[in-house]
Design an enzyme around this catalytic site. Structure first.
Site, PDB file in Angstrom:
ATOM      1  N   SER A  14       0.834  -1.212   0.000  1.00  0.00           N
ATOM      2  CA  SER A  14       0.000   0.000   0.000  1.00  0.00           C
ATOM      3  C   SER A  14       0.865   1.257   0.000  1.00  0.00           C
ATOM      4  CB  SER A  14      -0.978   0.008   1.183  1.00  0.00           C
ATOM      5  OG  SER A  14      -0.287   0.161   2.397  1.00  0.00           O
ATOM      6  N   ASN A  15       2.048   1.183   0.593  1.00  0.00           N
ATOM      7  CA  ASN A  15       2.948   2.348   0.569  1.00  0.00           C
ATOM      8  C   ASN A  15       3.601   2.517  -0.798  1.00  0.00           C
ATOM      9  OD1 ASN A  15       3.104   3.690   3.364  1.00  0.00           O
ATOM     10  ND2 ASN A  15       3.008   1.483   3.770  1.00  0.00           N
ATOM     11  N   MET A  94      10.254  -6.862   5.078  1.00  0.00           N
ATOM     12  CA  MET A  94      10.246  -7.476   6.396  1.00  0.00           C
ATOM     13  C   MET A  94      11.475  -8.346   6.689  1.00  0.00           C
ATOM     14  SD  MET A  94       7.703  -5.871   7.370  1.00  0.00           S
ATOM     15  CE  MET A  94       7.250  -6.473   8.992  1.00  0.00           C
ATOM     16  N   ILE A  97      18.405  -6.374   6.741  1.00  0.00           N
ATOM     17  CA  ILE A  97      19.502  -6.347   5.772  1.00  0.00           C
ATOM     18  C   ILE A  97      20.833  -6.212   6.522  1.00  0.00           C
ATOM     19  CG2 ILE A  97      18.024  -5.467   3.936  1.00  0.00           C
ATOM     20  CD1 ILE A  97      19.236  -2.742   4.266  1.00  0.00           C
ATOM     21  N   HIS A 113       8.693   2.862   9.170  1.00  0.00           N
ATOM     22  CA  HIS A 113       8.364   2.032  10.337  1.00  0.00           C
ATOM     23  C   HIS A 113       7.057   2.530  10.967  1.00  0.00           C
ATOM     24  CE1 HIS A 113       9.204  -0.811  13.505  1.00  0.00           C
ATOM     25  NE2 HIS A 113       8.727   0.096  14.337  1.00  0.00           N
TER      26      HIS A 113
HETATM   27  C1  GAR Z   1       3.873  -0.663   6.833  1.00  0.00           C
HETATM   28  O1  GAR Z   1       2.996  -0.397   7.901  1.00  0.00           O
HETATM   29  C2  GAR Z   1       5.302  -0.441   7.248  1.00  0.00           C
HETATM   30  O2  GAR Z   1       5.470   0.601   8.167  1.00  0.00           O
HETATM   31  C3  GAR Z   1       5.633  -1.756   7.897  1.00  0.00           C
HETATM   32  O3  GAR Z   1       5.044  -2.712   7.060  1.00  0.00           O
HETATM   33  C4  GAR Z   1       3.839  -2.159   6.501  1.00  0.00           C
HETATM   34  C5  GAR Z   1       3.850  -2.422   5.021  1.00  0.00           C
HETATM   35  O4  GAR Z   1       2.601  -2.152   4.451  1.00  0.00           O
HETATM   36  N1  GAR Z   1       7.053  -1.950   7.998  1.00  0.00           N
HETATM   37  C6  GAR Z   1       7.647  -2.531   9.026  1.00  0.00           C
HETATM   38  O5  GAR Z   1       7.025  -2.978   9.980  1.00  0.00           O
HETATM   39  C7  GAR Z   1       9.146  -2.617   8.923  1.00  0.00           C
HETATM   40  N2  GAR Z   1       9.702  -3.017  10.155  1.00  0.00           N
HETATM   41  P1  GAR Z   1       2.434  -2.135   2.880  1.00  0.00           P
HETATM   42  O6  GAR Z   1       3.002  -3.426   2.305  1.00  0.00           O
HETATM   43  O7  GAR Z   1       0.935  -2.060   2.691  1.00  0.00           O
HETATM   44  O8  GAR Z   1       3.132  -0.920   2.359  1.00  0.00           O
END
Ligand code: GAR
Length: 199
Positions: A14-15, A94, A97, A113
């Site tokens: 989604s990001n 996730m 690295i 984050h």
């Molecule tokens: C987001 O909320 C991001 O902040 C988190 O994963 C989600 C990805 O959502 N990232 C972490 O927790 C990294 N440690 P998305 O796939 O819908 O963009």
């Protein structure tokens, strides 16, 4: 001149969508997504990249590990280098690295984050904030350094934790804040309004 980014993600994307939509509607200036990479072969983020006509690749050992293996690191670094990006964006990536990866793109990797770091690093951050007595949480974009979720903070967006919130409603609010913050930080870095730490 184009400001090239490579997006790395493991899930829904989604990001990445927020970035790609902003780019497609000319809200991101010179920012150009060169490619989307994932550690998960069938991650929806890759389909999303395809729907925006962007190159996409998965590099996966098939094993579920917290950290990228040395071989996966080598393949990611090689693939990213082939696009010669100005910035690498971890948007829901996730896997941890390692030093070699970070050194290959020193000062050019940012991570999103879902908490106001330094609160709630690691996993289940929204849940931990929801279960805490805090009245505010949010999201953070920071530079990636070897210490997990602890690199210098570039930008944050806060979100209130209201008595009426459920975990679901809070999660939704944090995601909405992320979708605004991440493109804004990328745009700022592309224009020079936000400085690269190494400059
Ligand atoms: C987001 O909320 C991001 O902040 C988190 O994963 C989600 C990805 O959502 N990232 C972490 O927790 C990294 N440690 P998305 O796939 O819908 O963009």
């Amino acid at each position: 001149m184009a400001f090239k980014i490579v997006i790395l993600g493991s899930g829904k994307g989604s990001n990445a969508r927020a970035i790609l939509e902003a780019e497609a509607t000319q809200k991101l200036g010179e920012v150009q997504t060169a490619a989307v990479l994932s550690d998960i072969q069938d991650a929806p983020i890759l389909e999303l990249a395809a729907s925006f006509g962007k190159p996409f690749h998965s590099i996966s050992s098939g094993k579920k590990r917290a950290r990228l293996s040395d071989e996966e690191t080598r393949l990611f670094v090689e693939k990213i280098k082939s696009y010669n990006p100005d910035l690498i964006v971890l948007a829901g990536f996730m896997r941890i690295i390692n030093q070699d990866f970070i050194e290959a793109f020193e000062g050019k990797i940012i991570n999103l984050h879902p908490s106001l770091l330094p609160h709630f690093p690691g996993i289940r951050s929204i849940e931990k904030a929801f279960e805490s007595s805090m009245k505010t949480t949010g999201c953070t974009v920071h530079w990636v350094t070897p210490a997990l979720d602890a690199g210098p903070i570039i930008g944050q967006q806060s979100v209130s934790i209201d008595p009426s919130d459920s975990l679901e409603s809070l999660t939704q609010k944090v995601h909405e804040a992320e979708h605004l913050l991440l493109p804004e930080v990328i745009l700022g870095l592309s224009t020079g309004a936000i400085k690269f730490t190494k400059e």
